[in-house]
Structure formats: structure tokens, C-alpha cells
Design a protein around this motif. Structure first.
Motif, PDB file in Angstrom:
ATOM      1  N   LYS A   2      -5.234  25.830 -22.919  1.00  0.00           N
ATOM      2  CA  LYS A   2      -5.269  25.823 -24.371  1.00  0.00           C
ATOM      3  C   LYS A   2      -6.697  25.542 -24.839  1.00  0.00           C
ATOM      4  O   LYS A   2      -7.273  24.506 -24.492  1.00  0.00           O
ATOM      5  N   ASP A  30      -4.412  30.214 -24.201  1.00  0.00           N
ATOM      6  CA  ASP A  30      -3.776  30.049 -25.515  1.00  0.00           C
ATOM      7  C   ASP A  30      -4.895  29.573 -26.445  1.00  0.00           C
ATOM      8  O   ASP A  30      -5.376  28.440 -26.311  1.00  0.00           O
ATOM      9  N   ARG A  32      -6.860  28.832 -30.127  1.00  0.00           N
ATOM     10  CA  ARG A  32      -6.835  28.512 -31.547  1.00  0.00           C
ATOM     11  C   ARG A  32      -8.254  28.654 -32.090  1.00  0.00           C
ATOM     12  O   ARG A  32      -9.206  28.165 -31.477  1.00  0.00           O
ATOM     13  N   GLU A  86      -3.550  19.430 -31.841  1.00  0.00           N
ATOM     14  CA  GLU A  86      -3.531  20.559 -30.911  1.00  0.00           C
ATOM     15  C   GLU A  86      -3.581  20.124 -29.450  1.00  0.00           C
ATOM     16  O   GLU A  86      -3.102  20.831 -28.570  1.00  0.00           O
ATOM     17  N   PRO A  88      -5.993  20.223 -27.075  1.00  0.00           N
ATOM     18  CA  PRO A  88      -6.426  21.346 -26.225  1.00  0.00           C
ATOM     19  C   PRO A  88      -6.947  20.871 -24.877  1.00  0.00           C
ATOM     20  O   PRO A  88      -7.305  19.696 -24.698  1.00  0.00           O
ATOM     21  N   ASP A  89      -7.007  21.818 -23.943  1.00  0.00           N
ATOM     22  CA  ASP A  89      -7.612  21.544 -22.643  1.00  0.00           C
ATOM     23  C   ASP A  89      -9.132  21.651 -22.704  1.00  0.00           C
ATOM     24  O   ASP A  89      -9.829  21.092 -21.848  1.00  0.00           O
TER      25      ASP A  89
END
Length: 362
Positions: A2, A30, A32, A86, A88-89
Motif C-alpha cells: 500500500k 494499492d 493512494r 491509511e 500505508p507500507d
């Protein structure tokens, strides 16, 4: 994986377009998209998203204009909740604007790895706000994606571990190559009544160029002299326009017979204008790169550049701020034929693919 991909200003949009396309085309990611709103003008933001086929941002922070400190702080305040929701990674940032540093700081303090695209560039002029942003962003990023070989040397000199440094090429050139054919359909030359390629292009927006009335008046006086020999098209950045309207050397700006001040242009119109120009005068880093690939002579109106490959391998000359020297160099370039130059390594339209490959296997 992500990923939150960040864009804030016009140069960022050009760089994120191929990254978005590449990352969203792979099942491994994924993605954003966060637009900080650092550039929010219709012609500096929305038009670029449309022309470059960038998806609508998932989040628009709407920060707008302010001082460096206020703008950086506002981005951090508004970006932190996005990362909290979110989770995220990784965060991917591009370039050297205030949004780049602000989002990098926020992510790093939350222990989220950051990938910096266009890492390692250095002007060695710390009076430039962008230089501070570059140094700090590189220092705390996990992946440093380098666009030219000077960046490798600079990062190693700064003690960055070798495993964090990746030479991938220039994502801005990915966008140029993807849209070059489409830009040829632009009618901008007819709209400006320009014949052939016997015209020059001017851009100015950096504080060192436009904030000091003495410097700006000298630059515009030089451009005025040049415009008596050939037309000079000047798409005026909103920041520069405000300074000219607010008591800057506005009279000087219109003194040349062939100086044409126009509103900011979309990417495709501007690419067409650059491609056919006899030469370009600019204080922009990205335009130094674009003209190198297009084979158009570039006169950089600064005393330093963070992109030395555009000089050693490309079409760029660093001409400084002295009006007489600018005029003499411009006339020399105008009167002699263009000379072929090589294109820097990995400026081949595939930098985004290399970045995605590295992130996919991280």
C-alpha cells in the motif's frame, strides 16, 4: 504494498503521472494519491491532471500559498491524519518542493518508509529553499531513486548506505516521451502567430530570480534587448505575475518589441512551445532536463544548477544573472546552428518501470 503517492506543485504532476500509471498497472500495489494543494491554480493544477491523465486525487489537502514555514507546517498537520487512517507500507515523494519535505518528515516520524524520486541532486547553494528540502529529504528516506550520475556521487559523499541508492533515470522524461506525439497537435504556435522556430521561450519563478527588484529588472532588461531580435514568449508563473503587478519592474517587462507575456500554459501546449523554440531562457530545473532531451539550447538564468548532466551531456549553459552576458550568450546561440548532444544515461522513458520493479521486490 500500500503506497501513498504525494504531489504538490506543477513539476510534481509531471513526475507522478508515469509513476501512477506504472504502479496502478501492477497487482502488487494499492496506490493512494494525495495532492497537497501547494499549486492550486486552474492552469497549474487541474489542467495538468487532465492532460497527463492523472487520476483524481484520493485526498486534496488544499494547503495553498504561504511562507515556507507556514506551508510546510500546514502540509504536515493535514498529512498526518491521512497516514493514520491509511496506514500505508510506504510514502513516495518526488522532487524538492515544500510538500516533498513536509510529507517526508511526517512519514519518517511515524516510522513509515519513504521513497524519494529524483534524489541526490545538489546545487550546493543553501540559499535556495529547494536545496534544503533535497538534503533533508534524502537524509531520512529509505529508497533514494537517482536521475543522473551526479546524484550517486552526492549521496555517497553524504554517507548514505549503498543499498538505499538506486540509479533509475528520469521520470520527467517518461512523461515527455509518452506525450511528445500528442503535443505536436497543439495549436499554440498558430495562436501566438509564431512562424517556424525563430522565437525564444522564457520562464522565471524562483525567489532568487524574482524577489529582488534589482535582479528581476536586470533579467527583464536583458530579455527586452533579446526580444528586439526575435520574439520571446513568456508564460508568466502566478507568483511572478503577482510580483510584476505589485510594484516590480513591470514597465521593463514590456519594453521589448517582441516580448509576449502569456498566461501559464498546459503541459501539451508548453511542450510544443519548447520543442520548436530556437532557445529557452529559464530558472527551472525541469526545463533544463526537457530541453536536453528535445535538443533545444537552454540558457539557465542562475549561478548554479543541481542538474550538471544537462551541461556536461545536454544542451544547457549556466549563464548567471549579468544582463550583458545573458544577451551576448543568447545572440551567439541564436546565430549559430544547433549542435547535437547526447542524452544522459537512463533518460529513456523507462524510469518509472525501474522504480516499480525495485519497490515490488522490496
Amino acid at each position: 504494498m500500500k503506497i501513498v503517492l504525494v504531489a504538490g506543485a506543477r513539476p510534481n504532476f509531471i513526475k507522478i503521472a508515469p509513476l501512477m500509471k506504472e504502479l496502478r498497472g501492477r497487482d502488487a500495489f494499492d496506490v493512494r494519491l494525495v495532492h497537497t494543494g501547494q499549486h492550486y491554480d486552474e492552469r497549474m493544477s487541474r489542467l495538468f491532471f487532465e492532460e497527463l491523465e492523472i487520476p483524481r486525487p484520493d485526498v486534496d489537502l488544499g494547503v495553498g500559498s504561504a511562507s515556507h514555514a507556514v506551508q510546510t507546517a500546514e502540509v504536515m498537520k493535514r498529512f498526518e491524519p491521512i497516514l493514520q487512517s491509511e496506514t500505508p507500507d510506504a510514502v513516495v515523494v518526488v522532487g524538492d518542493v515544500n510538500s516533498t519535505l513536509a510529507c517526508t518528515l511526517t512519514a519518517a516520524k511515524m516510522n513509515i518508509p519513504v521513497a524519494h524520486v529524483e534524489a541526490g541532486l545538489r546545487s550546493f547553494d543553501r540559499t535556495m529553499p529547494e536545496e534544503i528540502n533535497r538534503i533533508l529529504t534524502d537524509a531520512i528516506s529509505t529508497w533514494l531513486f537517482v536521475s543522473e550520475r551526479s546524484g550517486l556521487e552526492n549521496l555517497r559523499r553524504d554517507g548514505i548506505p549503498e543499498e538505499r541508492i538506486h540509479f533509475v533515470g528520469n521520470v520527467m522524461i517518461d512523461t515527455l516521451e509518452q506525450h511528445r506525439a500528442t503535443s505536436e497537435r497543439s495549436k499554440i504556435l498558430q495562436g501566438l502567430e509564431l512562424q517556424g522556430s525563430d522565437y525564444a521561450v522564457l520562464t522565471l519563478h524562483r525567489p532568487a530570480s524574482v524577489d529582488d527588484p534589482t535582479v528581476l529588472s536586470g533579467l527583464m532588461a536583458a530579455v527586452g534587448r533579446i526580444s528586439k531580435e526575435l520574439p520571446v514568449v513568456f508564460p508568466v508563473h502566478p507568483r511572478t505575475a503577482a510580483i510584476l503587478r505589485g510594484g516590480g519592474p513591470h514597465g521593463t517587462a514590456g519594453s521589448g518589441d517582441g516580448l509576449r507575456l502569456v498566461d501559464p500554459l498546459g503541459y501539451l501546449d508548453f511542450l510544443k512551445l519548447l520543442s520548436n523554440a530556437r532557445f529557452v531562457m529559464t530558472d527551472s530545473g525541469g526545463i533544463q532536463e526537457e530541453t536536453t532531451v528535445l535538443g533545444v539550447p537552454c540558457l539557465t538564468l542562475r549561478t548554479s544548477t543541481e542538474r550538471p548532466a544537462t551541461i556536461s551531456e545536454g544542451t544547457n549553459q549556466l549563464v548567471g544573472l549579468d544582463p550583458d552576458h545573458i544577451v551576448a550568450t543568447a545572440m551567439d546561440v541564436f546565430r549559430r546552428p544547433k549542435s547535437p548532444r547526447k542524452i544522459p544515461e537512463f533518460w529513456d522513458g523507462r524510469a518509472s518501470r525501474r522504480i516499480a520493479d525495485i519497490l515490488e521486490h522490496a
